[in-house]
Design a protein around this motif. Structure first.
Motif, PDB file in Angstrom:
ATOM      1  N   THR A 173     -21.894 -15.590 -16.301  1.00  0.00           N
ATOM      2  CA  THR A 173     -21.013 -16.053 -15.237  1.00  0.00           C
ATOM      3  C   THR A 173     -21.732 -15.788 -13.923  1.00  0.00           C
ATOM      4  O   THR A 173     -22.266 -14.703 -13.705  1.00  0.00           O
ATOM      5  CB  THR A 173     -19.649 -15.333 -15.257  1.00  0.00           C
ATOM      6  OG1 THR A 173     -19.849 -13.934 -15.073  1.00  0.00           O
ATOM      7  CG2 THR A 173     -18.925 -15.576 -16.570  1.00  0.00           C
ATOM      8  N   LEU A 174     -21.770 -16.827 -13.072  1.00  0.00           N
ATOM      9  CA  LEU A 174     -22.465 -16.749 -11.790  1.00  0.00           C
ATOM     10  C   LEU A 174     -21.631 -17.453 -10.725  1.00  0.00           C
ATOM     11  O   LEU A 174     -20.751 -18.264 -11.035  1.00  0.00           O
ATOM     12  CB  LEU A 174     -23.840 -17.426 -11.884  1.00  0.00           C
ATOM     13  CG  LEU A 174     -24.792 -16.815 -12.887  1.00  0.00           C
ATOM     14  CD1 LEU A 174     -25.183 -17.827 -13.926  1.00  0.00           C
ATOM     15  CD2 LEU A 174     -26.000 -16.286 -12.190  1.00  0.00           C
ATOM     16  N   ASP A 175     -21.944 -17.194  -9.474  1.00  0.00           N
ATOM     17  CA  ASP A 175     -21.282 -17.872  -8.359  1.00  0.00           C
ATOM     18  C   ASP A 175     -21.648 -19.352  -8.338  1.00  0.00           C
ATOM     19  O   ASP A 175     -22.661 -19.766  -8.912  1.00  0.00           O
ATOM     20  CB  ASP A 175     -21.723 -17.265  -7.022  1.00  0.00           C
ATOM     21  CG  ASP A 175     -21.231 -15.843  -6.839  1.00  0.00           C
ATOM     22  OD1 ASP A 175     -20.231 -15.484  -7.473  1.00  0.00           O
ATOM     23  OD2 ASP A 175     -21.852 -15.097  -6.062  1.00  0.00           O
ATOM     24  N   ALA A 176     -20.854 -20.130  -7.621  1.00  0.00           N
ATOM     25  CA  ALA A 176     -21.122 -21.565  -7.470  1.00  0.00           C
ATOM     26  C   ALA A 176     -22.481 -21.808  -6.807  1.00  0.00           C
ATOM     27  O   ALA A 176     -23.081 -22.866  -6.999  1.00  0.00           O
ATOM     28  CB  ALA A 176     -20.014 -22.211  -6.655  1.00  0.00           C
ATOM     29  N   LEU A 177     -22.984 -20.839  -6.084  1.00  0.00           N
ATOM     30  CA  LEU A 177     -24.302 -20.926  -5.454  1.00  0.00           C
ATOM     31  C   LEU A 177     -25.376 -21.323  -6.464  1.00  0.00           C
ATOM     32  O   LEU A 177     -26.329 -22.013  -6.130  1.00  0.00           O
ATOM     33  CB  LEU A 177     -24.650 -19.561  -4.834  1.00  0.00           C
ATOM     34  CG  LEU A 177     -26.075 -19.312  -4.383  1.00  0.00           C
ATOM     35  CD1 LEU A 177     -26.371 -20.134  -3.133  1.00  0.00           C
ATOM     36  CD2 LEU A 177     -26.302 -17.838  -4.095  1.00  0.00           C
ATOM     37  N   HIS A 178     -25.206 -20.936  -7.702  1.00  0.00           N
ATOM     38  CA  HIS A 178     -26.209 -21.155  -8.735  1.00  0.00           C
ATOM     39  C   HIS A 178     -26.036 -22.490  -9.468  1.00  0.00           C
ATOM     40  O   HIS A 178     -26.727 -22.750 -10.444  1.00  0.00           O
ATOM     41  CB  HIS A 178     -26.197 -19.994  -9.721  1.00  0.00           C
ATOM     42  CG  HIS A 178     -26.496 -18.702  -9.050  1.00  0.00           C
ATOM     43  ND1 HIS A 178     -27.763 -18.292  -8.733  1.00  0.00           N
ATOM     44  CD2 HIS A 178     -25.668 -17.737  -8.587  1.00  0.00           C
ATOM     45  CE1 HIS A 178     -27.707 -17.132  -8.114  1.00  0.00           C
ATOM     46  NE2 HIS A 178     -26.450 -16.775  -8.017  1.00  0.00           N
TER      47      HIS A 178
END
Length: 183
Positions: A173-178
């Motif tokens: 799970t990662l931020d939308a930045l990625h």
């Protein structure tokens, strides 16, 4: 199973001069880790933690010191410590101690560290960031890496960490930045 945490911390090079060392570096780092896990957020809190747990720590580790480090000792050590060496050694210990399970959720997130901004309000603003990899099932930080915003980006640091960790069959799970096409 790999080495224990103390053996892992003993591999970190002690940068201090031999004269005047009252405590081994591994002991100070172990107290920092245990104190931080227990909620200590200041040098004084680390000293208080050591004072409260002196008996149990001394008995378990077979220490011969009459007291544990003071807040100024913690401050001096942590200000000069090579954080990357500690993070790398701790990460290796975690990886050798805790197995990743297929389907496990692993969160990656970056945060800027408050109080590290230089030249605020300008185009030359710089600050220190920390990217952490957190394992939900076991509630542990698998790895962390710091970087300065002028010299690196969270996107590149996350990519480097993913390559180094070589985790398979896990859900990240990662931020939308990625969610960028060009990366």
């Amino acid at each position: 199973m790999g080495t224990n945490l103390i053996q892992s911390l003993q591999e970190i090079r002690d940068f201090r001069a031999a004269q005047g060392r009252r405590y081994p570096l591994w002991l100070i780092l172990l107290l920092v880790i245990m104190g931080t896990i227990s909620g200590c957020r200041s040098y004084y809190a680390l000293e208080d933690f050591g004072a409260r747990h002196y008996g149990a720590v001394s008995e378990q580790l077979g220490l011969t010191v009459t007291r544990l480090p003071s807040d100024t000792t913690f401050r001096r050590i942590l200000q000069k410590l090579d954080f990357q060496a500690l993070a790398q050694q701790f990460g290796q210990w975690v990886n050798s101690t805790f197995d990743t399970e297929p389907g496990e959720w692993v969160a990656m997130d970056g945060k800027s560290i408050r109080g590290t901004v230089t030249e605020p309000g300008t185009a030359y603003q710089n600050f220190v960031n920390m990217v952490s990899v957190y394992r939900h099932n076991q509630g542990i930080v698998l790895a962390s890496q710091q970087f300065e915003s002028k010299h690196n980006s969270e996107l590149k640091v996350v990519q480097t960490m993913l390559e180094a960790l070589q985790l398979e069959e896990v859900v990240f799970t990662l931020d939308a930045l990625h969610c960028q096409k060009k990366y």
